[in-house]
Design a protein around this motif. Structure first.
Motif, mmCIF file in Angstrom:
data_model
loop_
_atom_site.group_PDB
_atom_site.id
_atom_site.type_symbol
_atom_site.label_atom_id
_atom_site.label_comp_id
_atom_site.label_asym_id
_atom_site.label_seq_id
_atom_site.Cartn_x
_atom_site.Cartn_y
_atom_site.Cartn_z
ATOM 1 N N PRO A 69 15.414 57.992 -103.429
ATOM 2 C CA PRO A 69 15.976 56.654 -103.603
ATOM 3 C C PRO A 69 16.823 56.194 -102.416
ATOM 4 O O PRO A 69 17.653 56.950 -101.905
ATOM 5 N N ARG A 70 16.614 54.953 -102.032
ATOM 6 C CA ARG A 70 17.416 54.347 -100.971
ATOM 7 C C ARG A 70 18.889 54.344 -101.380
ATOM 8 O O ARG A 70 19.771 54.587 -100.556
ATOM 9 N N ALA A 71 19.163 54.110 -102.656
ATOM 10 C CA ALA A 71 20.545 54.087 -103.156
ATOM 11 C C ALA A 71 21.231 55.435 -102.964
ATOM 12 O O ALA A 71 22.443 55.485 -102.732
ATOM 13 N N LEU A 72 20.489 56.523 -103.038
ATOM 14 C CA LEU A 72 21.057 57.856 -102.816
ATOM 15 C C LEU A 72 21.541 57.989 -101.375
ATOM 16 O O LEU A 72 22.647 58.480 -101.121
ATOM 17 N N LEU A 73 20.728 57.529 -100.435
ATOM 18 C CA LEU A 73 21.124 57.596 -99.027
ATOM 19 C C LEU A 73 22.348 56.723 -98.782
ATOM 20 O O LEU A 73 23.298 57.150 -98.122
ATOM 21 N N LEU A 120 12.677 57.707 -89.960
ATOM 22 C CA LEU A 120 13.175 57.130 -91.206
ATOM 23 C C LEU A 120 12.258 55.957 -91.514
ATOM 24 O O LEU A 120 12.049 55.099 -90.654
ATOM 25 N N ARG A 121 11.702 55.907 -92.717
ATOM 26 C CA ARG A 121 10.722 54.865 -93.047
ATOM 27 C C ARG A 121 11.047 54.181 -94.366
ATOM 28 O O ARG A 121 11.555 54.804 -95.291
ATOM 29 N N PHE A 122 10.670 52.900 -94.420
ATOM 30 C CA PHE A 122 10.829 52.081 -95.621
ATOM 31 C C PHE A 122 9.674 51.098 -95.648
ATOM 32 O O PHE A 122 9.264 50.576 -94.606
ATOM 33 N N THR A 123 9.141 50.842 -96.842
ATOM 34 C CA THR A 123 8.134 49.792 -96.991
ATOM 35 C C THR A 123 8.530 48.908 -98.167
ATOM 36 O O THR A 123 9.071 49.390 -99.172
ATOM 37 N N ALA A 124 8.246 47.622 -98.043
ATOM 38 C CA ALA A 124 8.548 46.679 -99.111
ATOM 39 C C ALA A 124 7.736 46.993 -100.365
ATOM 40 O O ALA A 124 8.136 46.626 -101.469
ATOM 41 N N ALA A 125 6.634 47.702 -100.224
ATOM 42 C CA ALA A 125 5.823 48.077 -101.385
ATOM 43 C C ALA A 125 6.575 49.047 -102.290
ATOM 44 O O ALA A 125 6.283 49.134 -103.484
ATOM 45 N N GLU A 126 7.524 49.796 -101.731
ATOM 46 C CA GLU A 126 8.374 50.715 -102.492
ATOM 47 C C GLU A 126 9.836 50.371 -102.184
ATOM 48 O O GLU A 126 10.511 51.092 -101.448
ATOM 49 N N PRO A 127 10.338 49.260 -102.718
ATOM 50 C CA PRO A 127 11.661 48.767 -102.303
ATOM 51 C C PRO A 127 12.839 49.649 -102.689
ATOM 52 O O PRO A 127 13.919 49.477 -102.147
ATOM 53 N N LEU A 128 12.651 50.590 -103.578
ATOM 54 C CA LEU A 128 13.764 51.441 -103.991
ATOM 55 C C LEU A 128 13.771 52.790 -103.284
ATOM 56 O O LEU A 128 14.671 53.597 -103.500
ATOM 57 N N ALA A 129 12.781 53.049 -102.447
ATOM 58 C CA ALA A 129 12.622 54.364 -101.826
ATOM 59 C C ALA A 129 12.758 54.310 -100.311
ATOM 60 O O ALA A 129 12.470 53.298 -99.680
#
Length: 145
Positions: free
Chosen positions: A67-71, A37-46
């Motif tokens: 979208p992070r909101a979907l999860l 599971l990955r997240f980067t601040a460069a893509e804060p909504l994903a």
């Protein structure tokens, strides 16, 4: 189906959580797979879910970005349209369904691992600045009180 102990700390606006997930099929025996599971601040909504290369016919990592909101919403109630759908499955599991031209993959995750990952995506990850040196006069005034 729980997170491994080898999750690196959040650095430079990046978060990665390695978890085990369960592939849901018609077969009564289930198969667990490692997932990142990955997240980067460069893509804060994903957020990204990356499946290992061994699962794809092209022998490359299979990465899904959504979208992070979907999860987040899918941990509470069924949500999603199009390629990715998420819903809770009881109190401790969540299902993520991926649609592609090749077919549909249904994968079950431990909700605790997904929540831990999401919490880490909101944690401050900016490097801390070193404390400014205190002027000698200010330090002396502070110690005499």
């Amino acid at each position: 189906m729980s997170a491994t102990a080898e999750n690196p700390p959040a650095t430079a606006g990046a978060v990665e959580e390695r978890v085990r997930a369960r592939v849901i099929t018609d077969d009564p025996l289930y198969r667990t797979i490692p997932v990142a599971l990955r997240f980067t601040a460069a893509e804060p909504l994903a957020v990204r879910i990356v499946f290992p290369a061994g699962l794809s016919p092209e022998a490359t990592d299979n990465e899904w970005v959504f979208p992070r909101a979907l999860l987040e919403a899918g941990l509470q109630a069924p949500t999603g349209t199009g390629d990715v759908r998420v819903w809770p499955c009881g109190r401790v599991q969540a299902v993520v369904e991926f649609h592609s031209p090749e077919g549909v993959a249904v994968v079950q995750f431990d909700i605790a691992a997904l929540r831990r990952f999401l919490r880490r995506t909101y944690a401050p990850t900016a490097p801390t600045a070193p404390a400014a040196p205190v002027a000698p006069a200010a330090a002396a005034a502070a110690t005499t009180r």
